[in-house]
Design a protein around this motif. Structure first.
Motif, mmCIF file in Angstrom:
data_model
loop_
_atom_site.group_PDB
_atom_site.id
_atom_site.type_symbol
_atom_site.label_atom_id
_atom_site.label_comp_id
_atom_site.label_asym_id
_atom_site.label_seq_id
_atom_site.Cartn_x
_atom_site.Cartn_y
_atom_site.Cartn_z
ATOM 1 N N GLN A 99 0.850 -1.188 0.000
ATOM 2 C CA GLN A 99 0.000 0.000 0.000
ATOM 3 C C GLN A 99 0.886 1.237 0.000
ATOM 4 N N SER A 100 1.937 1.180 0.781
ATOM 5 C CA SER A 100 2.930 2.253 0.764
ATOM 6 C C SER A 100 4.294 1.621 0.958
ATOM 7 N N ILE A 101 5.274 2.189 0.274
ATOM 8 C CA ILE A 101 6.632 1.656 0.357
ATOM 9 C C ILE A 101 7.575 2.815 0.664
ATOM 10 N N VAL A 126 1.805 -4.047 3.742
ATOM 11 C CA VAL A 126 1.156 -5.049 2.909
ATOM 12 C C VAL A 126 -0.280 -5.259 3.396
ATOM 13 N N PRO A 127 -1.279 -5.146 2.504
ATOM 14 C CA PRO A 127 -2.661 -5.404 2.919
ATOM 15 C C PRO A 127 -2.837 -6.874 3.307
ATOM 16 N N LEU A 128 -3.529 -7.123 4.414
ATOM 17 C CA LEU A 128 -3.749 -8.502 4.861
ATOM 18 C C LEU A 128 -4.628 -9.279 3.891
ATOM 19 N N SER A 129 -5.439 -8.581 3.113
ATOM 20 C CA SER A 129 -6.269 -9.284 2.133
ATOM 21 C C SER A 129 -5.407 -9.918 1.046
ATOM 22 N N PRO A 137 -9.701 -6.992 6.392
ATOM 23 C CA PRO A 137 -9.265 -5.608 6.586
ATOM 24 C C PRO A 137 -7.914 -5.522 7.289
ATOM 25 N N GLY A 138 -7.276 -4.373 7.146
ATOM 26 C CA GLY A 138 -6.024 -4.126 7.854
ATOM 27 C C GLY A 138 -4.811 -4.329 6.972
#
Length: 155
Positions: A99-101, A126-129, A137-138
């Motif tokens: 999501q962001s690096i 990293v999105p948990l999905s 979520p998260g």
């Protein structure tokens, strides 16, 4: 008379067996209905933990690649650019979407003939999905740092 007695004993045993079978009916189905969801939950937790560790390994590899690429650069600005580019390529090749690096390259270049180092730190949200259950979520923030030696005889 003995023959009649055997019939009665056999009939009693048959009645007891029938009663036991009737009272146990559906017991296994109830046990399975309780245990199967619990076992599936534990399996999903183990798979999610494995995916998070795998993504952590990819972030480690991105930090190593960033530090190595930065150590080959001739200037601090070129080292920063090479480190960011190497980390992005490694994450993309391994299929980890962030999501962001954040890539931080800290070069400690020394004069030619002396040894210097370059430290690269990669942080990836990293999105948990992406890691476990789709739609979960998260996110998980993974961070790794690696230091590479700059060749003392570079020109």
């Amino acid at each position: 008379m003995t023959g009649g007695r055997h019939r009665t004993d056999r009939a009693d045993r048959t009645d007891r067996t029938d009663r036991t079978d009737r009272t146990d009916r559906g017991g296994i189905a109830i046990e399975a209905a309780i245990l199967v969801p619990v076992l599936l939950f534990f399996l999903l937790v183990v798979l999610a933990a494995g995916r998070v560790e795998t993504a952590g390994g990819v972030v480690d590899a991105a930090a190593r690649d960033a530090a190595r690429s930065a150590s080959l650069a001739r200037t601090p600005a070129a080292a920063q650019q090479a480190g960011i580019q190497a980390a992005a390529v490694t994450l993309a090749q391994q299929g980890v979407s962030c999501q962001s690096i954040s890539v931080s390259v800290v070069p400690a270049f020394a004069q030619p003939g002396t040894t210097g180092t370059v430290t690269a730190t990669v942080t990836c949200d990293v999105p948990l999905s992406d890691l476990s259950v789709p739609g979960m979520p998260g996110h998980d923030s993974l961070r790794s740092a690696f230091t590479s030696v700059v060749d003392r005889y570079r020109a």
